[in-house]
Design an enzyme around this catalytic site. Sequence first.
Site, PDB file in Angstrom:
ATOM      1  N   ASN A 187      19.072 -25.530  -9.842  1.00  0.00           N
ATOM      2  CA  ASN A 187      20.121 -24.631 -10.335  1.00  0.00           C
ATOM      3  C   ASN A 187      21.214 -24.368  -9.301  1.00  0.00           C
ATOM      4  OD1 ASN A 187      18.618 -24.405 -12.614  1.00  0.00           O
ATOM      5  ND2 ASN A 187      17.691 -22.438 -12.065  1.00  0.00           N
ATOM      6  N   LYS A 247      14.943 -35.914  -8.530  1.00  0.00           N
ATOM      7  CA  LYS A 247      14.734 -34.989  -9.652  1.00  0.00           C
ATOM      8  C   LYS A 247      13.293 -35.080 -10.152  1.00  0.00           C
ATOM      9  CE  LYS A 247      16.205 -32.786 -13.756  1.00  0.00           C
ATOM     10  NZ  LYS A 247      16.974 -32.666 -14.970  1.00  0.00           N
ATOM     11  N   GLU A 284       9.385 -24.915 -14.721  1.00  0.00           N
ATOM     12  CA  GLU A 284      10.406 -24.113 -14.079  1.00  0.00           C
ATOM     13  C   GLU A 284       9.909 -22.740 -13.633  1.00  0.00           C
ATOM     14  OE1 GLU A 284      14.037 -23.984 -16.407  1.00  0.00           O
ATOM     15  OE2 GLU A 284      15.059 -24.629 -14.620  1.00  0.00           O
ATOM     16  N   HIS A 292      31.313 -30.676 -17.021  1.00  0.00           N
ATOM     17  CA  HIS A 292      30.188 -29.986 -16.393  1.00  0.00           C
ATOM     18  C   HIS A 292      30.189 -30.130 -14.867  1.00  0.00           C
ATOM     19  CE1 HIS A 292      26.180 -28.391 -15.853  1.00  0.00           C
ATOM     20  NE2 HIS A 292      25.839 -29.479 -15.217  1.00  0.00           N
ATOM     21  N   LYS A 297      13.577 -31.921 -21.027  1.00  0.00           N
ATOM     22  CA  LYS A 297      14.249 -30.850 -21.778  1.00  0.00           C
ATOM     23  C   LYS A 297      15.063 -31.464 -22.911  1.00  0.00           C
ATOM     24  CE  LYS A 297      14.958 -27.420 -18.119  1.00  0.00           C
ATOM     25  NZ  LYS A 297      15.993 -26.683 -17.369  1.00  0.00           N
ATOM     26  N   HIS A 340      28.121 -22.628 -14.198  1.00  0.00           N
ATOM     27  CA  HIS A 340      27.994 -22.482 -15.655  1.00  0.00           C
ATOM     28  C   HIS A 340      28.943 -21.422 -16.186  1.00  0.00           C
ATOM     29  CE1 HIS A 340      23.886 -24.405 -16.725  1.00  0.00           C
ATOM     30  NE2 HIS A 340      24.890 -25.171 -17.067  1.00  0.00           N
ATOM     31  N   HIS A 367      24.844 -23.950 -10.153  1.00  0.00           N
ATOM     32  CA  HIS A 367      24.907 -23.825 -11.610  1.00  0.00           C
ATOM     33  C   HIS A 367      25.061 -22.393 -12.096  1.00  0.00           C
ATOM     34  CE1 HIS A 367      23.917 -28.020 -11.553  1.00  0.00           C
ATOM     35  NE2 HIS A 367      23.891 -28.101 -12.866  1.00  0.00           N
ATOM     36  N   ARG A 422      11.407 -25.987  -9.182  1.00  0.00           N
ATOM     37  CA  ARG A 422      12.432 -26.604 -10.036  1.00  0.00           C
ATOM     38  C   ARG A 422      13.745 -25.816 -10.026  1.00  0.00           C
ATOM     39  NH1 ARG A 422      11.060 -29.285 -15.884  1.00  0.00           N
ATOM     40  NH2 ARG A 422      13.173 -29.834 -16.489  1.00  0.00           N
ATOM     41  N   ARG A 442       6.677 -33.824 -37.413  1.00  0.00           N
ATOM     42  CA  ARG A 442       5.966 -33.365 -36.205  1.00  0.00           C
ATOM     43  C   ARG A 442       6.034 -34.344 -35.038  1.00  0.00           C
ATOM     44  NH1 ARG A 442       2.208 -31.692 -40.039  1.00  0.00           N
ATOM     45  NH2 ARG A 442       2.477 -29.502 -40.530  1.00  0.00           N
ATOM     46  N   GLU A 475      26.111 -33.960  -9.772  1.00  0.00           N
ATOM     47  CA  GLU A 475      24.654 -33.802  -9.687  1.00  0.00           C
ATOM     48  C   GLU A 475      24.077 -34.626  -8.538  1.00  0.00           C
ATOM     49  OE1 GLU A 475      23.227 -31.558 -11.532  1.00  0.00           O
ATOM     50  OE2 GLU A 475      24.740 -31.270 -13.093  1.00  0.00           O
TER      51      GLU A 475
HETATM   52  N1  LIG Z   1      18.090 -32.401 -20.750  1.00  0.00           N
HETATM   53  C1  LIG Z   1      18.560 -32.147 -19.554  1.00  0.00           C
HETATM   54  O1  LIG Z   1      17.809 -31.915 -18.602  1.00  0.00           O
HETATM   55  C2  LIG Z   1      20.028 -32.169 -19.340  1.00  0.00           C
HETATM   56  C3  LIG Z   1      20.541 -32.220 -18.035  1.00  0.00           C
HETATM   57  C4  LIG Z   1      21.916 -32.282 -17.871  1.00  0.00           C
HETATM   58  C5  LIG Z   1      22.745 -32.295 -18.974  1.00  0.00           C
HETATM   59  N2  LIG Z   1      22.208 -32.244 -20.228  1.00  0.00           N
HETATM   60  C6  LIG Z   1      23.079 -32.267 -21.413  1.00  0.00           C
HETATM   61  O2  LIG Z   1      23.812 -33.489 -21.407  1.00  0.00           O
HETATM   62  C7  LIG Z   1      25.050 -33.276 -22.061  1.00  0.00           C
HETATM   63  C8  LIG Z   1      26.139 -33.860 -21.206  1.00  0.00           C
HETATM   64  O3  LIG Z   1      25.870 -35.218 -20.988  1.00  0.00           O
HETATM   65  P1  LIG Z   1      27.029 -36.288 -20.817  1.00  0.00           P
HETATM   66  O4  LIG Z   1      27.953 -35.869 -19.763  1.00  0.00           O
HETATM   67  O5  LIG Z   1      26.388 -37.607 -20.743  1.00  0.00           O
HETATM   68  O6  LIG Z   1      27.868 -36.068 -22.168  1.00  0.00           O
HETATM   69  P2  LIG Z   1      28.112 -36.902 -23.506  1.00  0.00           P
HETATM   70  O7  LIG Z   1      26.867 -37.367 -24.116  1.00  0.00           O
HETATM   71  O8  LIG Z   1      28.977 -36.020 -24.325  1.00  0.00           O
HETATM   72  O9  LIG Z   1      28.946 -38.158 -23.014  1.00  0.00           O
HETATM   73  C9  LIG Z   1      30.233 -37.992 -22.464  1.00  0.00           C
HETATM   74  C10 LIG Z   1      31.262 -38.860 -23.191  1.00  0.00           C
HETATM   75  O10 LIG Z   1      31.149 -40.189 -22.763  1.00  0.00           O
HETATM   76  C11 LIG Z   1      31.025 -41.060 -23.898  1.00  0.00           C
HETATM   77  N3  LIG Z   1      30.218 -42.183 -23.421  1.00  0.00           N
HETATM   78  C12 LIG Z   1      28.899 -42.194 -23.139  1.00  0.00           C
HETATM   79  N4  LIG Z   1      28.545 -43.329 -22.558  1.00  0.00           N
HETATM   80  C13 LIG Z   1      29.656 -44.080 -22.475  1.00  0.00           C
HETATM   81  C14 LIG Z   1      29.931 -45.370 -21.936  1.00  0.00           C
HETATM   82  N5  LIG Z   1      28.989 -46.076 -21.301  1.00  0.00           N
HETATM   83  N6  LIG Z   1      31.206 -45.833 -22.020  1.00  0.00           N
HETATM   84  C15 LIG Z   1      32.186 -45.078 -22.583  1.00  0.00           C
HETATM   85  N7  LIG Z   1      31.981 -43.852 -23.076  1.00  0.00           N
HETATM   86  C16 LIG Z   1      30.737 -43.357 -23.022  1.00  0.00           C
HETATM   87  C17 LIG Z   1      30.413 -40.218 -24.956  1.00  0.00           C
HETATM   88  O11 LIG Z   1      30.689 -40.723 -26.248  1.00  0.00           O
HETATM   89  C18 LIG Z   1      31.105 -38.887 -24.702  1.00  0.00           C
HETATM   90  O12 LIG Z   1      32.379 -38.900 -25.293  1.00  0.00           O
HETATM   91  C19 LIG Z   1      25.181 -31.784 -22.303  1.00  0.00           C
HETATM   92  O13 LIG Z   1      24.906 -31.523 -23.649  1.00  0.00           O
HETATM   93  C20 LIG Z   1      24.102 -31.186 -21.417  1.00  0.00           C
HETATM   94  O14 LIG Z   1      23.588 -29.988 -21.942  1.00  0.00           O
HETATM   95  C21 LIG Z   1      20.883 -32.189 -20.412  1.00  0.00           C
HETATM   96 ZN   LIG Z   2      24.111 -29.779 -14.104  1.00  0.00          ZN
END
Ligand SMILES: NC(=O)c1ccc[n+]([C@@H]2O[C@H](COP(=O)([O-])OP(=O)(O)OC[C@H]3O[C@@H](n4cnc5c(N)ncnc54)[C@H](O)[C@@H]3O)[C@@H](O)[C@H]2O)c1
Ligand SMILES: [Zn+2]
Length: 348
Positions: free
Chosen positions: A226, A208, A218, A249, A129, A233, A229, A222, A107, A171
């Site tokens: 989007n 943000k 949201e 992305h 999120k 998306h 997006h 908020r 939990r 972003e």
């Molecule tokens: N919670 C939210 O509000 C929110 C907002 C935006 C995106 N997201 C989520 O985030 C994810 C995308 O995030 P991301 O782009 O960070 O992707 P990711 O976590 O897949 O990282 C991208 C790549 O970079 C590598 N990496 C990370 N840090 C590194 C570093 N310092 N040096 C070398 N390599 C490194 C990782 O291993 C991976 O291969 C998606 O799943 C998306 O849904 C969530």
């Molecule tokens: Zn985004």
Amino acid sequence: MKNHNTEVTTDIQKSLSTFLANKQYSKIAILVDENTEEHCLPKLIDCLPDHYLITIRSGEENKNLSTCEDIWMALTEAGFDRKGLMINLGGGVIGDMGGFVASTYKRGFEFLNIPTTLLSQVDASVGGKLGIDFHGFKNHIGIFNEPQNVLIYTGFYQTLPQEEIRSGFGEVIKHGLIYDAAYWEQVKTINPYDQDWTDIVAHSIAIKKKVVTDDPFESGLRKILNYGHTIGHAIESYFLEIPGQRLLHGEAIALGMICEAFLSHKFTGLSSQALEEITNYLIHVYNPVKIDPQLFEVILGLTLQDKKNEGGVVQFSLLKEIGTCAINIPIGIPDMIDSMFYLNEKIG
Ligand SMILES: NC(=O)c1ccc[n+]([C@@H]2O[C@H](COP(=O)([O-])OP(=O)(O)OC[C@H]3O[C@@H](n4cnc5c(N)ncnc54)[C@H](O)[C@@H]3O)[C@@H](O)[C@H]2O)c1
Ligand SMILES: [Zn+2]
């Protein structure tokens, strides 16, 4: 919603030591993927207390229930109780999934996020999120919950591939367009591949946070986040399935922002000069290729699946001017198609 701290730091070891100094955790787990284990963990290692390292495979395709099971199992075998701490060291995949796992194990126990990509620092680190993908549906299973703290250190970008920088930069650009015209002016002068990011990242996080704090679940404001997006998306989802054509992305969102700037000009009063400015800039930074018009309908059909739709109508967040965004603007498929023709024409 619980308020946590976000600390933008130029000395990550000191910040982590300070965070841990007065805490009494029963056990500490650090969640990494193979890349952050190799590149980011060494940047902390001198200040880490005893810990259990949990390494998962990198990539969105591993942000799923099966990986969660592995992490829950590792915590179980290590004997974690509710007084433990999980440190999520990685990009958005690690942050979203690690936070979800920590929030549901027995939990819930505390977690600390140390995001290591530009995208995860300016976007995923704020707003609470958490979650995972499920049978191809993105972020389908999840919750809202806040980490104990977020430590932001842009020194991690030294090892980040250029396309990941470009992706997160989308972003940052969006934050200027939807909320802060002066920031947009500043962002336009940035060279994303040679940049001291600290102030930029801090400013984006502040934007943000402001938006999310005013509307944690949201229901209104908020939704401005989007912008770009809805169509972005759809483009991202479509090309995800096509080998060799996958877009990151932020690259897909950049295309979405061009299409949605076109719609903003048509429906919410964005001037033609601003439309030109946004389009030219995004094409300059992202250098995209044209999308085959035969795909427009299939791609745009995907906008109907968006989690954010209500009552089967696609609602857009569109710019009134640079720095101001309107929400809940219903747009039909024919106008969306026009916006994609505009995109192709401008790509030239
Ligand atoms: N919670 C939210 O509000 C929110 C907002 C935006 C995106 N997201 C989520 O985030 C994810 C995308 O995030 P991301 O782009 O960070 O992707 P990711 O976590 O897949 O990282 C991208 C790549 O970079 C590598 N990496 C990370 N840090 C590194 C570093 N310092 N040096 C070398 N390599 C490194 C990782 O291993 C991976 O291969 C998606 O799943 C998306 O849904 C969530
Ligand atoms: Zn985004």
